[in-house]
Enzyme design. Sequence first.
Site, PDB file in Angstrom:
ATOM      1  N   HIS A 105      -3.210 -21.104 -24.020  1.00  0.00           N
ATOM      2  CA  HIS A 105      -1.968 -21.193 -23.236  1.00  0.00           C
ATOM      3  C   HIS A 105      -0.798 -21.661 -24.097  1.00  0.00           C
ATOM      4  CE1 HIS A 105      -3.333 -21.400 -18.726  1.00  0.00           C
ATOM      5  NE2 HIS A 105      -3.088 -20.178 -19.132  1.00  0.00           N
ATOM      6  N   ARG A 113     -15.126 -26.707 -12.370  1.00  0.00           N
ATOM      7  CA  ARG A 113     -14.148 -25.624 -12.536  1.00  0.00           C
ATOM      8  C   ARG A 113     -13.366 -25.744 -13.836  1.00  0.00           C
ATOM      9  NH1 ARG A 113     -10.131 -22.786  -8.116  1.00  0.00           N
ATOM     10  NH2 ARG A 113      -9.234 -21.342  -9.629  1.00  0.00           N
ATOM     11  N   LYS A 115      -6.008 -20.049  -7.353  1.00  0.00           N
ATOM     12  CA  LYS A 115      -4.924 -20.649  -8.146  1.00  0.00           C
ATOM     13  C   LYS A 115      -3.762 -19.677  -8.129  1.00  0.00           C
ATOM     14  CE  LYS A 115      -7.000 -23.561 -11.735  1.00  0.00           C
ATOM     15  NZ  LYS A 115      -7.213 -23.685 -13.190  1.00  0.00           N
ATOM     16  N   GLU A 157     -10.748 -27.944  -8.801  1.00  0.00           N
ATOM     17  CA  GLU A 157     -10.869 -28.276 -10.233  1.00  0.00           C
ATOM     18  C   GLU A 157     -10.975 -29.774 -10.503  1.00  0.00           C
ATOM     19  OE1 GLU A 157      -8.890 -25.571 -13.102  1.00  0.00           O
ATOM     20  OE2 GLU A 157      -8.220 -27.396 -14.089  1.00  0.00           O
ATOM     21  N   HIS A 202      -8.276 -21.994 -23.151  1.00  0.00           N
ATOM     22  CA  HIS A 202      -6.935 -22.029 -22.565  1.00  0.00           C
ATOM     23  C   HIS A 202      -6.081 -23.192 -23.066  1.00  0.00           C
ATOM     24  CE1 HIS A 202      -8.743 -19.045 -20.003  1.00  0.00           C
ATOM     25  NE2 HIS A 202      -7.620 -18.854 -19.351  1.00  0.00           N
ATOM     26  N   LYS A 234     -17.388 -16.579 -11.868  1.00  0.00           N
ATOM     27  CA  LYS A 234     -16.204 -17.356 -11.482  1.00  0.00           C
ATOM     28  C   LYS A 234     -16.307 -17.798 -10.019  1.00  0.00           C
ATOM     29  CE  LYS A 234     -11.425 -18.143 -11.333  1.00  0.00           C
ATOM     30  NZ  LYS A 234     -10.092 -17.863 -11.817  1.00  0.00           N
ATOM     31  N   GLU A 284     -11.783 -12.830 -21.084  1.00  0.00           N
ATOM     32  CA  GLU A 284     -12.203 -13.753 -20.015  1.00  0.00           C
ATOM     33  C   GLU A 284     -13.685 -13.542 -19.675  1.00  0.00           C
ATOM     34  OE1 GLU A 284     -10.250 -16.185 -19.110  1.00  0.00           O
ATOM     35  OE2 GLU A 284      -8.185 -15.537 -18.791  1.00  0.00           O
ATOM     36  N   ARG A 312       6.012 -21.817   4.773  1.00  0.00           N
ATOM     37  CA  ARG A 312       4.828 -22.703   4.656  1.00  0.00           C
ATOM     38  C   ARG A 312       3.496 -21.940   4.615  1.00  0.00           C
ATOM     39  NH1 ARG A 312       7.659 -26.134   8.329  1.00  0.00           N
ATOM     40  NH2 ARG A 312       8.753 -27.740   7.128  1.00  0.00           N
ATOM     41  N   ASN A 357     -11.434 -23.319 -18.179  1.00  0.00           N
ATOM     42  CA  ASN A 357     -10.292 -23.464 -19.075  1.00  0.00           C
ATOM     43  C   ASN A 357     -10.670 -23.325 -20.545  1.00  0.00           C
ATOM     44  OD1 ASN A 357      -8.346 -23.984 -17.033  1.00  0.00           O
ATOM     45  ND2 ASN A 357      -9.218 -26.029 -16.782  1.00  0.00           N
ATOM     46  N   HIS A 374      -2.127 -12.536 -22.298  1.00  0.00           N
ATOM     47  CA  HIS A 374      -2.919 -13.704 -21.920  1.00  0.00           C
ATOM     48  C   HIS A 374      -4.356 -13.617 -22.467  1.00  0.00           C
ATOM     49  CE1 HIS A 374      -4.348 -17.040 -19.494  1.00  0.00           C
ATOM     50  NE2 HIS A 374      -5.347 -16.284 -19.099  1.00  0.00           N
TER      51      HIS A 374
HETATM   52  N1  LIG Z   1      -5.127 -17.589 -11.174  1.00  0.00           N
HETATM   53  C1  LIG Z   1      -6.079 -17.627 -12.087  1.00  0.00           C
HETATM   54  O1  LIG Z   1      -7.139 -18.232 -11.877  1.00  0.00           O
HETATM   55  C2  LIG Z   1      -5.870 -16.917 -13.390  1.00  0.00           C
HETATM   56  C3  LIG Z   1      -6.946 -16.730 -14.277  1.00  0.00           C
HETATM   57  C4  LIG Z   1      -6.737 -16.007 -15.447  1.00  0.00           C
HETATM   58  C5  LIG Z   1      -5.470 -15.497 -15.716  1.00  0.00           C
HETATM   59  N2  LIG Z   1      -4.446 -15.700 -14.853  1.00  0.00           N
HETATM   60  C6  LIG Z   1      -3.107 -15.144 -15.111  1.00  0.00           C
HETATM   61  O2  LIG Z   1      -3.209 -13.735 -15.100  1.00  0.00           O
HETATM   62  C7  LIG Z   1      -2.167 -13.180 -15.911  1.00  0.00           C
HETATM   63  C8  LIG Z   1      -2.766 -12.142 -16.837  1.00  0.00           C
HETATM   64  O3  LIG Z   1      -3.295 -11.104 -16.043  1.00  0.00           O
HETATM   65  P1  LIG Z   1      -3.271  -9.596 -16.541  1.00  0.00           P
HETATM   66  O4  LIG Z   1      -3.836  -9.524 -17.898  1.00  0.00           O
HETATM   67  O5  LIG Z   1      -3.861  -8.760 -15.469  1.00  0.00           O
HETATM   68  O6  LIG Z   1      -1.712  -9.343 -16.723  1.00  0.00           O
HETATM   69  P2  LIG Z   1      -0.656  -8.406 -15.962  1.00  0.00           P
HETATM   70  O7  LIG Z   1      -0.731  -8.553 -14.511  1.00  0.00           O
HETATM   71  O8  LIG Z   1       0.648  -8.670 -16.622  1.00  0.00           O
HETATM   72  O9  LIG Z   1      -1.184  -6.932 -16.321  1.00  0.00           O
HETATM   73  C9  LIG Z   1      -1.173  -6.485 -17.655  1.00  0.00           C
HETATM   74  C10 LIG Z   1      -0.404  -5.143 -17.746  1.00  0.00           C
HETATM   75  O10 LIG Z   1      -1.172  -4.128 -17.146  1.00  0.00           O
HETATM   76  C11 LIG Z   1      -0.380  -3.430 -16.168  1.00  0.00           C
HETATM   77  N3  LIG Z   1      -1.315  -2.937 -15.170  1.00  0.00           N
HETATM   78  C12 LIG Z   1      -2.049  -3.669 -14.285  1.00  0.00           C
HETATM   79  N4  LIG Z   1      -2.879  -2.866 -13.616  1.00  0.00           N
HETATM   80  C13 LIG Z   1      -2.654  -1.603 -14.044  1.00  0.00           C
HETATM   81  C14 LIG Z   1      -3.241  -0.348 -13.751  1.00  0.00           C
HETATM   82  N5  LIG Z   1      -4.265  -0.228 -12.897  1.00  0.00           N
HETATM   83  N6  LIG Z   1      -2.760   0.743 -14.389  1.00  0.00           N
HETATM   84  C15 LIG Z   1      -1.777   0.623 -15.321  1.00  0.00           C
HETATM   85  N7  LIG Z   1      -1.194  -0.534 -15.662  1.00  0.00           N
HETATM   86  C16 LIG Z   1      -1.649  -1.645 -15.027  1.00  0.00           C
HETATM   87  C17 LIG Z   1       0.616  -4.451 -15.712  1.00  0.00           C
HETATM   88  O11 LIG Z   1       1.753  -3.849 -15.145  1.00  0.00           O
HETATM   89  C18 LIG Z   1       0.941  -5.156 -17.022  1.00  0.00           C
HETATM   90  O12 LIG Z   1       1.863  -4.395 -17.756  1.00  0.00           O
HETATM   91  C19 LIG Z   1      -1.532 -14.344 -16.648  1.00  0.00           C
HETATM   92  O13 LIG Z   1      -0.310 -14.658 -16.024  1.00  0.00           O
HETATM   93  C20 LIG Z   1      -2.528 -15.471 -16.466  1.00  0.00           C
HETATM   94  O14 LIG Z   1      -1.922 -16.732 -16.511  1.00  0.00           O
HETATM   95  C21 LIG Z   1      -4.630 -16.385 -13.698  1.00  0.00           C
END
Ligand SMILES: NC(=O)c1ccc[n+]([C@@H]2O[C@H](COP(=O)([O-])OP(=O)(O)OC[C@H]3O[C@@H](n4cnc5c(N)ncnc54)[C@H](O)[C@@H]3O)[C@@H](O)[C@H]2O)c1
Length: 349
Positions: free
Chosen positions: A237, A226, A132, A222, A233, A212, A174, A110, A230, A252
């Site tokens: 998405h 907020r 999120k 949201e 997205h 943000k 972003e 939990r 999106n 992404h």
């Molecule tokens: N929660 C939220 O509000 C929110 C907002 C935007 C995006 N997201 C989510 O975030 C994700 C995308 O994030 P992302 O682009 O960071 O993707 P990711 O976490 O998959 O990272 C992208 C790649 O970079 C690598 N990587 C990360 N840091 C590294 C570093 N310092 N050195 C070498 N390699 C590294 C990872 O292993 C991966 O291969 C999606 O799932 C998306 O839905 C969430």
Amino acid sequence: MKETVYFGSIVNSGFEDLLLNKYGSSRKVIMVDENTHDHCLEYLLTSFPSLSEAEVMLLPAGEENKVMEVCFQVWNALSEYEISRHDLVMNLGGGMVTDMGGFIASIYKRGVDFIHIPTSLLGMVDASIGGKTGIDLGPYKNQLGVFSQAQAIFIDPVFLSTLPEDEIWNGYAEMLKHALISDEILWEKLVPIKSVEELVGLELIQQCAEIKLGIVQKDPLEKNERKLLNLGHTVGHAIEGYLLSKETPIAHGHAVAIGILIEAMIANRIGALDGSDYAKIEKAIKDHFARIGFESEEEIESVVSLMRNDKKNSEGLIKGILIHKIGKCETDFVYQEDLVISCLRTFLS
Ligand SMILES: NC(=O)c1ccc[n+]([C@@H]2O[C@H](COP(=O)([O-])OP(=O)(O)OC[C@H]3O[C@@H](n4cnc5c(N)ncnc54)[C@H](O)[C@@H]3O)[C@@H](O)[C@H]2O)c1
């Protein structure tokens, strides 16, 4: 609860104090993926000897692994290690690790406290902030999840030195989004950027992250403002989810960039966004992101069908963001399907 975000060197931040004072007697779990295991973990462990006893959970890297099956494995491991509700999870990674690690911690017993240490640019300016957490369900992005805030977020650009260049540009998408929804001056600053070196400085990262932060603090669940985050997205998405199981998935950030372009075209076609601002957005996206193309009309229909099940919809209508001008957008706009299909055709076929 307001999220506490520390900017700058993690070594000189409140990290050590937090570990010693609030979690001195807690066991620590560090979530990493394969890449942050290889590139980021050692820096954290050598900087903070008190983490030498931490359990390290290795997640498979990549969006295709942001799924329930991996969560089950981690929950089983946490149980095996007898991690208690009073222990601490640290998510060291990009948005995939912070989204899924936050979700895993929030559900386990939990809710176990967690902190985020984002290591991708996208994670620093967006994903790690705002509470999120979640995972994907088949082609539906972030279909399962909970709002659950990190105890603290440590944004230190030191980790970006090993991030591949493409991933820096994914974060840039972003950043452009943040500017489009709220800050024309930031847009003007971001658009001329040509090199990744210009994107990884603390000042710009902090400026984008604070946009943000300001929005999510006003509207954490949201209900209103907020939703602006999106932008790009609704379409993005759906494209990302559709391509997730294909041979050539799309990152992404790249999907969000294409989504912004198509959503801008929708706004332009209905007369909400004037031609000059539309042209600026089109140029900025085309200058920085590769074009993607679909082979058949069925693929476009598949994307639209994913949009019909988007989390933001209600009353059976596809709802998204409408851009009025650079720096000003409207939420809860109903996208007419035939217009969406026509704009998708323009860019994707
Ligand atoms: N929660 C939220 O509000 C929110 C907002 C935007 C995006 N997201 C989510 O975030 C994700 C995308 O994030 P992302 O682009 O960071 O993707 P990711 O976490 O998959 O990272 C992208 C790649 O970079 C690598 N990587 C990360 N840091 C590294 C570093 N310092 N050195 C070498 N390699 C590294 C990872 O292993 C991966 O291969 C999606 O799932 C998306 O839905 C969430």
